[in-house]
Design a protein around this motif. Structure first.
Motif: not given
Length: 217
Positions: A136-161
């Protein structure tokens, strides 16, 4: 067997065993010891108006990990560091700020929240993020999320931005793979996904939100 961690305290040049909650007070470095599974919760930045920074080179957690709970927290996870928990929170509560720089491994057995109800950011530099259910990137009403992938591996069931809140996801390199992606799913959610390099692969579908103010570019 007692459950805990042995830490090296760089300020006092001494070792001590600790149980959780409590990566607190001084900057602690896990060093040269076998790390056991900890049945508890880990708080970094637990107190209101507090500022805590941690560098972790080896850690296994088995419950909740909070990179900031009520204050401000910075987590530096080195190449040998590993955080494993059912849920991992970066920026969990309102008026809290958390930032994680990951060169090691983060394993969330259920969910990862970057900007739960607070402000959170996560940067992946040649490490691994593995989430069994939803990132969850920015989940609730008040949530503010930032994700940055420069290298490597990100595996997930779901990606909610930008699920209910505001989310930004930037892929500059590496691999992001998941089952289902959603950008700005709910009416209050705003999400932006930017791909400048690397590979973004959703097995099923990448959905844009209801209010048509969400972008993928």
């Amino acid at each position: 067997m007692k459950h805990g961690l042995v830490f090296w305290n760089s300020e006092t040049a001494s070792c001590r065993r600790t149980s959780f909650p409590g990566l607190r007070k001084s900057i602690l470095f896990a060093a040269f010891f076998a790390v056991q599974t900890v049945f508890g919760q880990i708080y970094i930045g637990a107190d209101p108006a507090s500022y805590e920074e941690r560098t972790i080179s080896s850690l296994v957690g088995s419950s909740e990990v909070y990179v900031d709970y009520s204050g401000t927290a910075i987590l530096n996870l080195t190449e040998t560091g590993e955080v494993t928990a059912y849920n991992v929170w970066v920026g969990s509560n309102v008026r809290s700020y958390g930032h994680a720089v990951v060169s090691g491994s983060v394993k969330a057995l259920t969910h990862l929240y970057v900007g739960g109800s607070g402000t959170g950011s996560l940067t992946l530099n040649n490490g691994v993020v593995s989430v069994a259910q939803v990132s969850h990137i920015g989940n609730s009403n008040a949530g503010h999320g930032t994700a940055t992938v420069n290298s490597g591996t990100w595996s997930t069931g779901g990606l909610y931005v930008g699920h209910y809140g505001t989310g930004f996801f930037t892929l500059n390199g590496g691999l992001v793979v998941g089952n289902t992606g959603s950008v700005g799913t709910m009416t209050t959610g705003t999400g932006t996904v930017t791909v400048t390099g690397g590979t973004l692969s959703m097995q099923n579908v990448l959905m844009l939100g209801e209010r048509q103010r969400d972008t993928v570019h």
